[in-house]
Design a protein around this motif. Structure first.
Motif, PDB file in Angstrom:
ATOM      1  N   LYS A   1      10.978  -5.849 -37.834  1.00  0.00           N
ATOM      2  CA  LYS A   1      11.272  -4.635 -37.068  1.00  0.00           C
ATOM      3  C   LYS A   1      10.412  -4.583 -35.812  1.00  0.00           C
ATOM      4  O   LYS A   1      10.892  -4.235 -34.740  1.00  0.00           O
ATOM      5  CB  LYS A   1      10.995  -3.388 -37.906  1.00  0.00           C
ATOM      6  N   ASP A   2       9.128  -4.919 -35.967  1.00  0.00           N
ATOM      7  CA  ASP A   2       8.239  -4.918 -34.810  1.00  0.00           C
ATOM      8  C   ASP A   2       8.705  -5.921 -33.759  1.00  0.00           C
ATOM      9  O   ASP A   2       8.692  -5.630 -32.565  1.00  0.00           O
ATOM     10  CB  ASP A   2       6.803  -5.238 -35.232  1.00  0.00           C
ATOM     11  N   GLN A   3       9.119  -7.096 -34.217  1.00  0.00           N
ATOM     12  CA  GLN A   3       9.611  -8.105 -33.279  1.00  0.00           C
ATOM     13  C   GLN A   3      10.859  -7.612 -32.562  1.00  0.00           C
ATOM     14  O   GLN A   3      11.008  -7.808 -31.356  1.00  0.00           O
ATOM     15  CB  GLN A   3       9.923  -9.411 -34.012  1.00  0.00           C
ATOM     16  N   ARG A   4      11.759  -6.978 -33.301  1.00  0.00           N
ATOM     17  CA  ARG A   4      12.970  -6.440 -32.685  1.00  0.00           C
ATOM     18  C   ARG A   4      12.623  -5.382 -31.649  1.00  0.00           C
ATOM     19  O   ARG A   4      13.140  -5.390 -30.532  1.00  0.00           O
ATOM     20  CB  ARG A   4      13.875  -5.843 -33.761  1.00  0.00           C
ATOM     21  N   ASN A   5      11.700  -4.469 -32.014  1.00  0.00           N
ATOM     22  CA  ASN A   5      11.304  -3.408 -31.089  1.00  0.00           C
ATOM     23  C   ASN A   5      10.642  -3.975 -29.836  1.00  0.00           C
ATOM     24  O   ASN A   5      10.891  -3.509 -28.727  1.00  0.00           O
ATOM     25  CB  ASN A   5      10.388  -2.408 -31.782  1.00  0.00           C
ATOM     26  N   GLU A   6       9.791  -4.999 -30.019  1.00  0.00           N
ATOM     27  CA  GLU A   6       9.150  -5.634 -28.868  1.00  0.00           C
ATOM     28  C   GLU A   6      10.194  -6.298 -27.979  1.00  0.00           C
ATOM     29  O   GLU A   6      10.090  -6.246 -26.747  1.00  0.00           O
ATOM     30  CB  GLU A   6       8.124  -6.659 -29.330  1.00  0.00           C
TER      31      GLU A   6
END
Length: 118
Positions: free
Chosen positions: A46-51
């Motif tokens: 999720k963090d990678q997607r948000n970044e």
């Protein structure tokens, strides 16, 4: 029991067995810590997607700024050309001879592109 009842009983048994199997898998994952690792991995994804979304937004904003800068430069260039033309006209109207004025600059021509390549 007739065939329909046997079929329904078999489906319920299989369904119950599948639920029990999934429950057992979940408990095993919980006690071995695999569930926590999967949750952490999902949070990381999720963090990678948000970044990635943030990076894409920044890139779009940068492209918009660059486009605005190019547009602003083109407008300023046109204003300067208009001013130079008006100044040249004012000079000739106030008695300067055209031979006394500087000649117009030679402008670069945009290269011709083939329709096949272009």
């Amino acid at each position: 029991m007739d065939g329909t009842q046997q079929f329904v009983l078999a489906m319920v048994s299989i369904g119950g067995g599948m639920v029990a199997l999934e429950l057992a898998k979940g408990l095993v994952k919980f006690f071995t810590g695999a569930a926590g690792r999967e949750r952490a991995r999902n949070i990381t994804l999720k963090d990678q997607r948000n970044e990635a979304w943030e990076d894409a937004e920044k890139e779009r904003a940068r492209a918009d700024r660059m486009q605005s800068r190019a547009d602003r430069e083109a407008r300023n260039r046109n204003r300067l050309a208009d001013y130079a033309s008006a100044l040249r006209r004012d000079c000739t109207e106030h008695g300067m001879d055209l031979d006394e004025l500087r000649s117009w600059p030679v402008l670069e021509v945009e290269p011709v592109q083939d329709e096949e390549r272009g």
